[in-house]
Design an enzyme around this catalytic site. Structure first.
Site, PDB file in Angstrom:
ATOM      1  N   ASP A  51       0.812  -1.171   0.154  1.00  0.00           N
ATOM      2  CA  ASP A  51       0.085  -0.004   0.116  1.00  0.00           C
ATOM      3  C   ASP A  51       0.915   1.183  -0.071  1.00  0.00           C
ATOM      4  O   ASP A  51       0.840   2.044   0.875  1.00  0.00           O
ATOM      5  CB  ASP A  51      -0.954  -0.024   1.404  1.00  0.00           C
ATOM      6  CG  ASP A  51      -1.628  -1.489   1.139  1.00  0.00           C
ATOM      7  OD1 ASP A  51      -2.836  -1.312   0.842  1.00  0.00           O
ATOM      8  OD2 ASP A  51      -1.237  -2.216   1.736  1.00  0.00           O
ATOM      9  N   ASP A  84      -1.846  -2.917  -3.806  1.00  0.00           N
ATOM     10  CA  ASP A  84      -2.147  -1.384  -3.832  1.00  0.00           C
ATOM     11  C   ASP A  84      -0.891  -0.597  -4.072  1.00  0.00           C
ATOM     12  O   ASP A  84      -0.338   0.140  -3.229  1.00  0.00           O
ATOM     13  CB  ASP A  84      -2.776  -1.065  -2.700  1.00  0.00           C
ATOM     14  CG  ASP A  84      -4.218  -1.353  -2.667  1.00  0.00           C
ATOM     15  OD1 ASP A  84      -4.628  -1.755  -3.516  1.00  0.00           O
ATOM     16  OD2 ASP A  84      -5.134  -0.857  -1.659  1.00  0.00           O
ATOM     17  N   ASN A 122      -6.563  -3.992  -4.674  1.00  0.00           N
ATOM     18  CA  ASN A 122      -8.044  -3.474  -5.253  1.00  0.00           C
ATOM     19  C   ASN A 122      -7.829  -2.349  -6.061  1.00  0.00           C
ATOM     20  O   ASN A 122      -8.387  -1.749  -7.000  1.00  0.00           O
ATOM     21  CB  ASN A 122      -9.168  -3.235  -4.211  1.00  0.00           C
ATOM     22  CG  ASN A 122      -8.628  -2.604  -2.958  1.00  0.00           C
ATOM     23  OD1 ASN A 122      -7.667  -2.703  -2.323  1.00  0.00           O
ATOM     24  ND2 ASN A 122      -9.323  -1.360  -2.705  1.00  0.00           N
ATOM     25  N   HIS A 216      -3.145  -9.654  -1.337  1.00  0.00           N
ATOM     26  CA  HIS A 216      -3.283  -8.393  -0.950  1.00  0.00           C
ATOM     27  C   HIS A 216      -4.236  -8.192   0.203  1.00  0.00           C
ATOM     28  O   HIS A 216      -4.110  -7.291   1.293  1.00  0.00           O
ATOM     29  CB  HIS A 216      -3.969  -7.506  -1.990  1.00  0.00           C
ATOM     30  CG  HIS A 216      -4.193  -6.211  -1.611  1.00  0.00           C
ATOM     31  ND1 HIS A 216      -3.267  -5.335  -1.364  1.00  0.00           N
ATOM     32  CD2 HIS A 216      -5.396  -5.554  -1.445  1.00  0.00           C
ATOM     33  CE1 HIS A 216      -3.992  -3.921  -0.902  1.00  0.00           C
ATOM     34  NE2 HIS A 216      -5.153  -4.281  -1.112  1.00  0.00           N
ATOM     35  N   HIS A 225     -10.130  -2.454   7.683  1.00  0.00           N
ATOM     36  CA  HIS A 225     -11.038  -3.099   7.021  1.00  0.00           C
ATOM     37  C   HIS A 225     -11.489  -4.708   7.562  1.00  0.00           C
ATOM     38  O   HIS A 225     -12.534  -5.338   7.101  1.00  0.00           O
ATOM     39  CB  HIS A 225     -10.239  -3.611   5.615  1.00  0.00           C
ATOM     40  CG  HIS A 225     -10.141  -2.590   4.680  1.00  0.00           C
ATOM     41  ND1 HIS A 225      -8.732  -1.800   4.362  1.00  0.00           N
ATOM     42  CD2 HIS A 225     -10.859  -1.955   3.850  1.00  0.00           C
ATOM     43  CE1 HIS A 225      -9.000  -1.049   3.879  1.00  0.00           C
ATOM     44  NE2 HIS A 225     -10.258  -0.866   3.298  1.00  0.00           N
ATOM     45  N   HIS A 253      -3.637  -4.462   2.476  1.00  0.00           N
ATOM     46  CA  HIS A 253      -5.006  -3.740   2.292  1.00  0.00           C
ATOM     47  C   HIS A 253      -5.126  -2.925   3.679  1.00  0.00           C
ATOM     48  O   HIS A 253      -5.759  -1.731   3.653  1.00  0.00           O
ATOM     49  CB  HIS A 253      -5.859  -4.931   2.327  1.00  0.00           C
ATOM     50  CG  HIS A 253      -7.310  -4.541   1.816  1.00  0.00           C
ATOM     51  ND1 HIS A 253      -7.430  -3.607   0.863  1.00  0.00           N
ATOM     52  CD2 HIS A 253      -8.480  -4.858   2.513  1.00  0.00           C
ATOM     53  CE1 HIS A 253      -8.919  -3.395   0.897  1.00  0.00           C
ATOM     54  NE2 HIS A 253      -9.397  -4.325   1.720  1.00  0.00           N
ATOM     55  N   HIS A 255      -3.960  -0.556   6.283  1.00  0.00           N
ATOM     56  CA  HIS A 255      -2.604   0.319   6.290  1.00  0.00           C
ATOM     57  C   HIS A 255      -2.106   0.438   7.760  1.00  0.00           C
ATOM     58  O   HIS A 255      -2.106   1.450   8.431  1.00  0.00           O
ATOM     59  CB  HIS A 255      -2.982   1.847   6.134  1.00  0.00           C
ATOM     60  CG  HIS A 255      -3.684   1.601   4.302  1.00  0.00           C
ATOM     61  ND1 HIS A 255      -3.643   2.916   3.635  1.00  0.00           N
ATOM     62  CD2 HIS A 255      -3.795   0.604   3.590  1.00  0.00           C
ATOM     63  CE1 HIS A 255      -4.039   2.546   2.649  1.00  0.00           C
ATOM     64  NE2 HIS A 255      -4.233   1.390   2.494  1.00  0.00           N
TER      65      HIS A 255
END
Length: 338
Positions: A51, A84, A122, A216, A225, A253, A255
């Site tokens: 990310d 990401d 994503n 991910h 998430h 995913h 952070h």
């Protein structure tokens, strides 16, 4: 695009590029397998970042600097990206300057001039997926290795990279304003069924001492998430089969930096999603009763892994290179009489 300055990593890595140059991955055949030599003493060392791609902002450049210093100390063999890779909407095309501005011009220290094995997140699916998967990017920066799902064999350890974004229902059902590039994925159910079979076969057939799966999306997380229910339902049962002997599941995913263990299996769940913008101050989700939080840090950073025949060691670092958490596990080494 301005000419990139990176020199060839080494001759062997060019051979890797030739292995994977023929086409982008569609989950209709056996997973592609790359060979990554271990060190002469048989060990493997690498960094994990996720990310990250924000043109150096949100402390991305500072994290990159510390990665370079730790990478030199550990004499790393490669870097893993948990996806990401380019914000906010992946790469627009092969000629998108975001590739140089967020990757080639950021991770410039000598120790990071090694292969970067990367999965899609994503946000990457919101751009031109074929651009990130294209061999043309490796012509621009020969460190870049990105496929949907693939295997890296590093002698004592097998790495299985899994394309997790197509598992998540909301990207298909409620994409909101976002447009996802599903070329190469549809029909979705066929793609997922084939991928799950390939993952199971690859893990069962692996003879490596250690097995690490990279995706991910989270499987278990207390971050923003939380758990990814589709992966808990479809992927996790394969990973925790005793015959498949998975040691780590590593993701981005969320952070943050995170380590969760579970009474359900011996798998350790590691999140390394602190490559740039973090969820600083965000809510923390509750874990399920069978899960135990070993470590959680809501900020930027990365992790390192060192693997020998007998030991696997994980260390998490913050944006200043300070050690936040370390963990290790052992397996009985095999000795042969001379």
């Amino acid at each position: 695009m301005a000419a990139l300055k990176h020199k060839p990593v080494n001759l062997i890595f060019y051979v890797y590029n030739l292995i994977i140059i023929f086409s982008t991955h569609s989950s209709t055949a056996e997973l592609r397998r790359l060979l990554q030599p271990a060190k002469p003493d048989g060990t493997v060392s690498f960094l994990v970042i996720g990310d990250w791609g924000r043109r150096g902002s949100y402390n991305q450049s500072q994290v990159a600097l510390q990665m370079g210093e730790i990478g030199e100390k550990l004499d790393i063999d490669f870097v893993i990206s948990t996806g990401d890779n380019f914000y906010d909407n992946g790469l627009a095309s092969l000629h998108d300057p975001l590739f140089q501005d967020s990757f080639s011009s950021i991770y410039t220290t000598p120790s990071l001039q090694k292969p970067w094995y990367s999965v899609l997140g994503n946000h990457d699916y919101r751009g031109d997926v074929s651009a990130q998967l294209s061999p043309m990017l490796r012509a621009l920066d020969n460190r870049w290795v990105c496929m949907r799902s693939f295997i890296v064999n590093a002698e004592i350890v097998d790495f299985l990279f899994v394309d997790t974004t197509p598992f998540v229902d909301k990207y298909f059902i409620q994409p909101n304003k976002h447009v996802y590039d599903w070329s190469g994925v549809l029909p979705r159910q066929t793609y997922l069924n084939n991928l799950l079979k390939e993952v199971d076969v690859a893990l069962r057939e692996s003879v490596a001492k250690w097995k690490i799966v990279i995706g991910h999306h989270t499987i278990k997380s207390a971050g923003h998430h939380g758990n990814t229910i589709e992966l808990e339902k479809h992927l996790l049962p394969i990973l925790r089969l005793q015959a498949n002997e998975v040691d780590l599941y590593v993701n981005g995913h969320d952070h943050c930096l995170e380590h969760i263990s579970s009474m359900d299996s011996n798998i350790q769940f590691m999140t390394s999603g602190g490559g740039s913008k973090a969820w600083k101050g965000g809510d923390v989700n509750y874990l399920e009763p069978q899960d135990q939080m070993k470590f959680y840090y809501d900020g930027q950073g990365f992790m390192s892994v060192h693997v020998s025949e007998a030991e696997l060691r994980v260390v998490f670092y913050d944006v200043f290179g300070h050690v936040l958490h370390h963990w290790k596990t052992y397996k009985e080494a095999l000795y042969f009489a001379s």
